[in-house]
Design a protein around this motif. Structure first.
Motif: not given
Ligand code: ATP
Length: 204
Positions: A11-12, A38-41, A46-49, A169-173
């Motif tokens: 969820f980034d 939401p996953s922590y690690n 690599q993700a936002a805080l 077609g939307v993605s976080s990336s």
């Protein structure tokens, strides 16, 4: 028996595709509640805080009492794995029929998941078709059948269901990419999330 869904992800950031998948799962099964995790690690990412990602999910699901966000991954040292999430959630809420919600791209990786044998015994799978493999229902079904067969070779039996959902077609990336280029992400994420990203200068 009560039926709950788990929607794990980075969820980034959270976007409308996620919300549509969750709402569709809720109505089509139907489920009593969806727990967003939401996953922590996240493995391989690599993700936002974590705090930013949690806050954005909280804002996106605000006002929907059937959606809750879990902070369960915050206290986990090391990588987030689905089996640990499910073991923790089911210890907390026993006697639940669990459904794990995934996009087709993620479901394809299930034959490589950590402790998949145990995981498969603890939940069923709700799969949202997603481009590029999920162009139509028949193609999505074929992909899912292949995953099922691959797992069978390891004597792992799974129960899966395809969600009937318009392809989004939307993605976080995509959102990170557009934000990075200073382009508009309006209508790709809820307004509250768009404002949060702008206020905290994420993804620039
Ligand atoms: P990224 O682009 O960074 O890989 P993402 O958009 O896939 O991120 P995640 O938080 O990694 O977002 O996804 C969480 C879950 O939601 C995954 O199972 C993913 O397959 C699913 N998902 C995300 N976007 C969609 C979409 N548009 N349609 C269907 N499933 C989706």
């Amino acid at each position: 028996m009560r039926q709950f869904g788990i929607f794990g992800g980075t969820f980034d950031p959270v976007h409308w595709g996620h919300l549509l998948v969750a709402e569709t799962a809720l109505r089509q099964v139907p489920l009593e509640q969806i727990i967003w995790v939401p996953s922590y690690n996240p493995p391989h990412k690599q993700a936002a805080l974590f705090e930013h990602r949690i806050e954005m999910v909280q804002q996106a699901i605000a006002g929907n009492s059937e959606f809750v966000v879990s902070l369960i991954e915050r206290n986990r040292s090391g990588t987030s794995y689905a089996i640990n999430t499910l073991l923790d959630l089911s210890a907390f809420s026993p006697n639940i029929h669990w459904y794990w919600i995934v996009g087709l791209d993620t479901f394809k990786t299930l034959p490589y998941w950590y402790r998949r044998h145990e995981l498969a015994q603890m939940c069923d799978w709700l799969i949202a078709p997603r481009l590029p493999s999920g162009e139509n229902i028949a193609e999505s079904e074929l992909v899912c059948q292949k995953v099922e067969q691959k797992l069978k070779l390891e004597s792992i039996c799974i129960h899966w269901y395809l969600l009937h959902i318009p392809l989004v077609g939307v993605s976080s990336s995509l959102i990170r990419h557009l934000s990075g280029e200073g382009k508009s992400i309006r209508y790709l994420v809820p307004e509250s999330v768009r404002n949060y990203i702008a206020t905290h200068n994420l993804y620039n």
